[in-house]
Design a protein around this motif. Structure first.
Motif, PDB file in Angstrom:
ATOM      1  N   ILE A  45      17.466   0.676   7.855  1.00  0.00           N
ATOM      2  CA  ILE A  45      17.439   1.892   8.679  1.00  0.00           C
ATOM      3  C   ILE A  45      18.849   2.275   9.116  1.00  0.00           C
ATOM      4  O   ILE A  45      19.244   3.438   9.058  1.00  0.00           O
ATOM      5  CB  ILE A  45      16.504   1.696   9.893  1.00  0.00           C
ATOM      6  CG1 ILE A  45      15.070   1.397   9.431  1.00  0.00           C
ATOM      7  CG2 ILE A  45      16.557   2.861  10.852  1.00  0.00           C
ATOM      8  CD1 ILE A  45      14.470   2.357   8.436  1.00  0.00           C
ATOM      9  N   ASP A  46      19.630   1.290   9.525  1.00  0.00           N
ATOM     10  CA  ASP A  46      21.012   1.561   9.925  1.00  0.00           C
ATOM     11  C   ASP A  46      21.859   1.996   8.730  1.00  0.00           C
ATOM     12  O   ASP A  46      22.638   2.950   8.826  1.00  0.00           O
ATOM     13  CB  ASP A  46      21.637   0.342  10.598  1.00  0.00           C
ATOM     14  CG  ASP A  46      21.098   0.102  11.997  1.00  0.00           C
ATOM     15  OD1 ASP A  46      20.373   0.968  12.534  1.00  0.00           O
ATOM     16  OD2 ASP A  46      21.383  -0.976  12.556  1.00  0.00           O
ATOM     17  N   PHE A  47      21.718   1.321   7.600  1.00  0.00           N
ATOM     18  CA  PHE A  47      22.500   1.655   6.416  1.00  0.00           C
ATOM     19  C   PHE A  47      22.207   3.087   5.961  1.00  0.00           C
ATOM     20  O   PHE A  47      23.117   3.829   5.598  1.00  0.00           O
ATOM     21  CB  PHE A  47      22.213   0.668   5.280  1.00  0.00           C
ATOM     22  CG  PHE A  47      22.963   0.986   4.022  1.00  0.00           C
ATOM     23  CD1 PHE A  47      24.307   0.662   3.913  1.00  0.00           C
ATOM     24  CD2 PHE A  47      22.345   1.622   2.960  1.00  0.00           C
ATOM     25  CE1 PHE A  47      25.021   0.957   2.761  1.00  0.00           C
ATOM     26  CE2 PHE A  47      23.043   1.927   1.809  1.00  0.00           C
ATOM     27  CZ  PHE A  47      24.389   1.599   1.703  1.00  0.00           C
ATOM     28  N   LEU A  48      20.932   3.475   5.992  1.00  0.00           N
ATOM     29  CA  LEU A  48      20.544   4.823   5.550  1.00  0.00           C
ATOM     30  C   LEU A  48      20.666   5.870   6.656  1.00  0.00           C
ATOM     31  O   LEU A  48      20.339   7.035   6.442  1.00  0.00           O
ATOM     32  CB  LEU A  48      19.113   4.803   4.996  1.00  0.00           C
ATOM     33  CG  LEU A  48      18.927   3.980   3.722  1.00  0.00           C
ATOM     34  CD1 LEU A  48      17.459   3.921   3.329  1.00  0.00           C
ATOM     35  CD2 LEU A  48      19.774   4.533   2.583  1.00  0.00           C
ATOM     36  N   THR A  66       0.839  -1.198   0.000  1.00  0.00           N
ATOM     37  CA  THR A  66       0.000   0.000   0.000  1.00  0.00           C
ATOM     38  C   THR A  66       0.874   1.249   0.000  1.00  0.00           C
ATOM     39  O   THR A  66       0.593   2.221  -0.711  1.00  0.00           O
ATOM     40  CB  THR A  66      -0.934   0.004   1.224  1.00  0.00           C
ATOM     41  OG1 THR A  66      -1.683  -1.206   1.233  1.00  0.00           O
ATOM     42  CG2 THR A  66      -1.871   1.192   1.212  1.00  0.00           C
ATOM     43  N   GLY A  67       1.935   1.225   0.791  1.00  0.00           N
ATOM     44  CA  GLY A  67       2.847   2.365   0.840  1.00  0.00           C
ATOM     45  C   GLY A  67       3.445   2.678  -0.521  1.00  0.00           C
ATOM     46  O   GLY A  67       3.510   3.838  -0.930  1.00  0.00           O
ATOM     47  N   LEU A  68       3.882   1.647  -1.233  1.00  0.00           N
ATOM     48  CA  LEU A  68       4.450   1.860  -2.561  1.00  0.00           C
ATOM     49  C   LEU A  68       3.430   2.494  -3.502  1.00  0.00           C
ATOM     50  O   LEU A  68       3.755   3.347  -4.321  1.00  0.00           O
ATOM     51  CB  LEU A  68       4.949   0.537  -3.152  1.00  0.00           C
ATOM     52  CG  LEU A  68       6.193  -0.054  -2.497  1.00  0.00           C
ATOM     53  CD1 LEU A  68       6.423  -1.477  -2.993  1.00  0.00           C
ATOM     54  CD2 LEU A  68       7.412   0.816  -2.727  1.00  0.00           C
ATOM     55  N   ARG A  83      13.034  -0.701   1.476  1.00  0.00           N
ATOM     56  CA  ARG A  83      14.188   0.040   0.955  1.00  0.00           C
ATOM     57  C   ARG A  83      13.711   1.110  -0.039  1.00  0.00           C
ATOM     58  O   ARG A  83      14.130   2.267   0.018  1.00  0.00           O
ATOM     59  CB  ARG A  83      15.183  -0.910   0.289  1.00  0.00           C
ATOM     60  CG  ARG A  83      16.467  -0.234  -0.176  1.00  0.00           C
ATOM     61  CD  ARG A  83      17.461  -1.226  -0.778  1.00  0.00           C
ATOM     62  NE  ARG A  83      17.672  -2.398   0.040  1.00  0.00           N
ATOM     63  CZ  ARG A  83      18.465  -2.470   1.117  1.00  0.00           C
ATOM     64  NH1 ARG A  83      19.123  -1.391   1.494  1.00  0.00           N
ATOM     65  NH2 ARG A  83      18.609  -3.587   1.790  1.00  0.00           N
ATOM     66  N   THR A  84      12.796   0.744  -0.918  1.00  0.00           N
ATOM     67  CA  THR A  84      12.257   1.698  -1.894  1.00  0.00           C
ATOM     68  C   THR A  84      11.527   2.835  -1.189  1.00  0.00           C
ATOM     69  O   THR A  84      11.704   4.014  -1.523  1.00  0.00           O
ATOM     70  CB  THR A  84      11.304   0.973  -2.871  1.00  0.00           C
ATOM     71  OG1 THR A  84      12.035  -0.055  -3.546  1.00  0.00           O
ATOM     72  CG2 THR A  84      10.712   1.928  -3.888  1.00  0.00           C
ATOM     73  N   LEU A  85      10.697   2.496  -0.201  1.00  0.00           N
ATOM     74  CA  LEU A  85       9.939   3.516   0.535  1.00  0.00           C
ATOM     75  C   LEU A  85      10.855   4.467   1.294  1.00  0.00           C
ATOM     76  O   LEU A  85      10.660   5.693   1.253  1.00  0.00           O
ATOM     77  CB  LEU A  85       8.966   2.836   1.504  1.00  0.00           C
ATOM     78  CG  LEU A  85       7.776   2.141   0.840  1.00  0.00           C
ATOM     79  CD1 LEU A  85       7.128   1.150   1.800  1.00  0.00           C
ATOM     80  CD2 LEU A  85       6.771   3.164   0.339  1.00  0.00           C
ATOM     81  N   THR A  86      11.862   3.931   1.978  1.00  0.00           N
ATOM     82  CA  THR A  86      12.746   4.797   2.758  1.00  0.00           C
ATOM     83  C   THR A  86      13.598   5.683   1.848  1.00  0.00           C
ATOM     84  O   THR A  86      13.858   6.842   2.178  1.00  0.00           O
ATOM     85  CB  THR A  86      13.646   4.003   3.717  1.00  0.00           C
ATOM     86  OG1 THR A  86      14.341   2.993   2.988  1.00  0.00           O
ATOM     87  CG2 THR A  86      12.839   3.369   4.828  1.00  0.00           C
ATOM     88  N   ALA A 119      14.297  -4.634   8.488  1.00  0.00           N
ATOM     89  CA  ALA A 119      14.165  -3.176   8.532  1.00  0.00           C
ATOM     90  C   ALA A 119      15.398  -2.536   9.161  1.00  0.00           C
ATOM     91  O   ALA A 119      15.879  -1.506   8.680  1.00  0.00           O
ATOM     92  CB  ALA A 119      12.914  -2.792   9.315  1.00  0.00           C
ATOM     93  N   LYS A 120      15.907  -3.128  10.219  1.00  0.00           N
ATOM     94  CA  LYS A 120      17.065  -2.559  10.917  1.00  0.00           C
ATOM     95  C   LYS A 120      18.264  -2.419   9.978  1.00  0.00           C
ATOM     96  O   LYS A 120      18.988  -1.425  10.030  1.00  0.00           O
ATOM     97  CB  LYS A 120      17.417  -3.419  12.130  1.00  0.00           C
ATOM     98  CG  LYS A 120      18.556  -2.836  12.963  1.00  0.00           C
ATOM     99  CD  LYS A 120      18.872  -3.723  14.143  1.00  0.00           C
ATOM    100  CE  LYS A 120      19.970  -3.163  15.020  1.00  0.00           C
ATOM    101  NZ  LYS A 120      21.205  -2.823  14.358  1.00  0.00           N
TER     102      LYS A 120
END
Length: 170
Positions: free
Chosen positions: A112-115, A12-14, A67-70, A108-109
């Motif tokens: 989130i950590d990579f970005l 849904t987010g995408l 990854r796409t959303l972030t 997710a971590k």
């Protein structure tokens, strides 16, 4: 400002993220996905018992979607704050299974950590509510109670202020 409706899964987010973001200049975006991705559905996309269906979004696809959303959220220039998926307590069957959030949060971590996105404290480490246990037929209610503060929020703050970095936990 909260995105209208139920933000549901990363699928849904995408589909809706650009509409949710609109043309506003965002200062802070607090977000999470996962709770709906890990629910079990049948071929008609209806919630079913764990042993009668499959997860709506497998963890590998969840990681790709997130990854796409972030990356899209980072393009807004807003300060991003991630909150991990709500822990699934025992007895939340049929459509979710206790512990299923663990691989989703691990996936997710990594992103989130990579970005280098700020993280809200892990809800699993927060004190639980003192509500008495509910009968099994009402298991969706305590899950919703735990989820409410962790919903994907798009927050607009004026004036724009710098938010100090949250120390990373290792």
């Amino acid at each position: 400002v909260h995105a209208p409706g139920n933000n549901a899964s990363t699928v849904t987010g995408l589909d809706k993220l650009d509409a949710w973001l609109g043309t506003s200049k965002w200062d802070v975006i607090h977000f999470n996905w996962g709770l709906h991705d890990l629910k079990y559905i049948n071929e008609q996309a209806k919630l079913v018992a764990v042993d009668k269906g499959k997860q709506w979004v497998p963890v590998a696809q969840y990681e790709t979607n997130l990854r796409t959303l972030t990356q899209r959220l980072k393009k807004t220039g807003a300060a991003l704050v991630w909150c991990s998926t709500t822990p699934i307590p025992e007895g939340c069957e049929p459509a979710r299974k206790a512990g299923d959030e663990i691989p989703f949060n691990a996936a997710a971590k990594k992103i989130i950590d990579f970005l280098r996105i700020r993280r809200r404290p892990d809800p699993a480490r927060q004190p639980r509510t003192t509500h008495p246990p509910r009968p099994p037929r009402q298991n969706h209610r305590p899950l919703a109670t735990e989820t409410t503060p962790n919903r994907h929020l798009l927050v607009e703050i004026t004036p724009r202020k710098r938010i100090p970095s949250q120390p990373q936990r290792h």
